[in-house]
Design an enzyme around this catalytic site. Structure first.
Site, short mmCIF file in Angstrom:
data_model
loop_
_atom_site.label_atom_id
_atom_site.label_comp_id
_atom_site.label_asym_id
_atom_site.label_seq_id
_atom_site.Cartn_x
_atom_site.Cartn_y
_atom_site.Cartn_z
N HIS B 19 -12.89 -14.69 17.75
CA HIS B 19 -13.23 -16.13 17.68
C HIS B 19 -12.89 -16.72 16.31
O HIS B 19 -12.62 -17.91 16.18
CB HIS B 19 -14.74 -16.33 17.90
CG HIS B 19 -15.18 -16.14 19.32
ND1 HIS B 19 -14.68 -16.86 20.36
CD2 HIS B 19 -16.11 -15.30 19.85
CE1 HIS B 19 -15.28 -16.49 21.48
NE2 HIS B 19 -16.13 -15.53 21.21
N HIS B 197 -27.97 -8.57 19.82
CA HIS B 197 -26.72 -9.08 19.21
C HIS B 197 -27.06 -10.36 18.46
O HIS B 197 -27.51 -11.34 19.06
CB HIS B 197 -25.74 -9.34 20.35
CG HIS B 197 -24.47 -10.08 19.97
ND1 HIS B 197 -23.26 -9.44 19.83
CD2 HIS B 197 -24.22 -11.39 19.73
CE1 HIS B 197 -22.32 -10.33 19.53
NE2 HIS B 197 -22.88 -11.52 19.46
#
Lengths: 340, 340
Positions: B19, B197
């Site tokens: 990303h 996460h």
């Protein structure tokens, strides 16, 4: 400071940040940032050399501007924020430095010492108290002693007249539980407010500051985008964001502080980051300022600089004890030979 | 994974990191970093497009390399670390994408869905289960629903055959107590391991990961120096450092991971940082990927992009709902006119 504020943000950008640029804060940096912090409604703005008043020297690092000039520039920019100065006895004297700072119109003098050296602050704290200015106190490298010992040192400072005690995690060594234990015990044991100053070596600056507030701290240090020594401080804009999420009022205008953060890299040219060496500094509890001399000694003796850091941590090395570095590197090198 | 490990480090550098560079991971980046992670003893290395298998497209962003090439390159480098792939039903199909990944030799397929959409993962999870490869599951944007609802979704995935459930703080919106509540309830309610996460929008990635472990999580995502989407992930070298300080074994060689961190900027050219816009993303619970379209819409309608973010947060906007942005900006602009 104000009655409607749960947490006072104490902005060390223009003091701790000086470490990040070899103490060379410029006139423009001071004026630009002090104006932004003031407009955002930050409670206190601390200004000067990274080691504090009177510390500019060839050995420690010379400031670009004299203490008087830095304080006067900031004084002119601060309409609502209080102007503070960092004082470490040994560098700053009452007669020469503190009286000068008072003349420059500082509102707050924060007298700080290594966490076992509160004794050295009596004269300085009493003097400021006598002037009618506010006197705060700080205990540096607070990870090096137990919570109980920290309380003993803090009680001395309270007895000298300090109006609050900030504990400084100078090496960025604390994890949240360490902070909680220390701050909650201090809050319970003192009759004055407690503060906390983070470094981000272990990525814990914001979490440690938040848990300090949950433990009862009401004065929290931060700097714009973390601009400060080593891995940097707690980002003051993140403190404002997280505190507002947790419904602690700080009196700042978050959008203005975020705008200031957007300008920080332009103003200061460099922003701190967590490097592998600052991680080791945090883990070993040895200040990041040791990184360069450690790297040099490690190269000379062909040892891993990280092993040097961890050994310095075991020996409890503090700033000013750079002589230890060579000794440790040499011993490690001999150990490698012996083990072979 | 191993019996002597308290926490498995699940490395998303070569997936979430895509990303940060418009999905253009190069061959060299994959080979260089996968080799470093493997040598450091990281448990699992996830590789591919940021949105996962099959997601490369003009609209989402095209990968430089095909899924097959990325996985094959990484496969060749990983001797001890498991190779994992991220799968989001809707982008990845069983017939085309998962079977290809299996052919490329992936060890772990992590099937992830928006936190309310566990239903969509049944076919994918069952299929992987049938191949004998490991199948993990993930619930993204986990801040958007209550701990109790999260458990309901996780139970579905467990019933489909998932071997563990990781909750993903996709917008970096959690504070430590939020993580503790969710992870501890999941650990209590499921019979499979729980993972976490983080994203670092609020500077909380490391603290949130640590508290996840304290709440019972045993699989923690991280990436080298946080290289990942938006404000980045939890730095895997900091996770290793902090977990070792807290006596949780991860099986990694910390020095090798720190060495990898020293090389990260050279390998990937850019490292993530917390910007004022990622702070607002974290506070509002809206993913950072909205930043650019929000900025554009805010300019067109002459409103503050941060107000747009907060309003999108109130509306519960998730990735893929970028159409909402214009509507929100327009409404805010009309409100300004009405209020005037």
């Amino acid at each position: 400071m104000s009655k409607n504020i749960d947490v006072t943000l104490y902005d060390v950008t223009l003091r701790d940040g000086s470490h990040a640029i070899k103490h060379c804060l410029t006139k423009e940096q001071i004026v630009n940032y002090a104006s932004l912090a003031d407009a955002a409604g930050v409670g206190v703005v601390e200004v000067g050399h990274g080691i504090g008043l009177g510390a500019s020297s060839l050995q420690i690092g010379k400031s670009l501007l004299a203490d008087e000039e830095m304080l006067t520039l900031a004084r002119d920019c601060l309409k609502s924020s209080l102007l503070a100065v960092h004082v470490v006895p040994g560098y700053a004297t009452v007669a020469r430095d503190i009286s000068l700072a008072i003349d420059c119109g500082v509102d707050v003098v924060r007298v700080a010492a290594q966490c076992t050296e509160a004794d050295t602050t009596e004269q300085h704290i009493s003097y400021v108290r006598g002037t009618g200015r506010r006197v705060f106190a700080g205990l540096m490298m607070a990870h090096m002693i137990s919570p109980e010992m920290l309380v003993q040192e803090a009680l001395k400072m309270e007895s000298y007249g300090a109006e609050c005690i900030t504990i400084l995690d100078s090496a960025g060594a604390f994890l949240p539980e360490d902070v909680y234990k220390r701050v909650s015990l201090l809050v319970k044991s003192l009759n004055i407010p407690v503060g906390f100053h983070a470094h981000n070596n272990l990525g814990m600056a914001i979490a440690n500051s938040l848990i300090a507030v949950k433990a009862g701290a009401t004065i929290i240090d931060g700097s714009i985008s973390g601009f400060g020594g080593g891995a940097g401080n707690a980002s003051i804009e993140l403190l404002a964001a997280v505190f507002s999420m947790e419904k602690y009022s700080t009196g700042v205008d978050l959008y203005k502080l975020l705008d200031a953060a957007d300008m920080a890299e332009d103003i200061f040219e460099v922003l701190p980051k967590i490097t592998s060496s600052s991680v080791v500094s945090g883990m070993s509890g040895v200040v990041s300022v040791f990184s360069k001399p450690v790297a040099r000694a490690a190269e000379i003796y062909n040892v891993d600089p990280r092993d040097v850091f961890f050994e310095l941590g075991r020996l409890g090395a503090i700033a000013g004890q750079e002589d230890l570095i060579i000794e440790v590197a040499q011993n490690l090198a001999e150990k490698v030979v012996d083990d072979a």
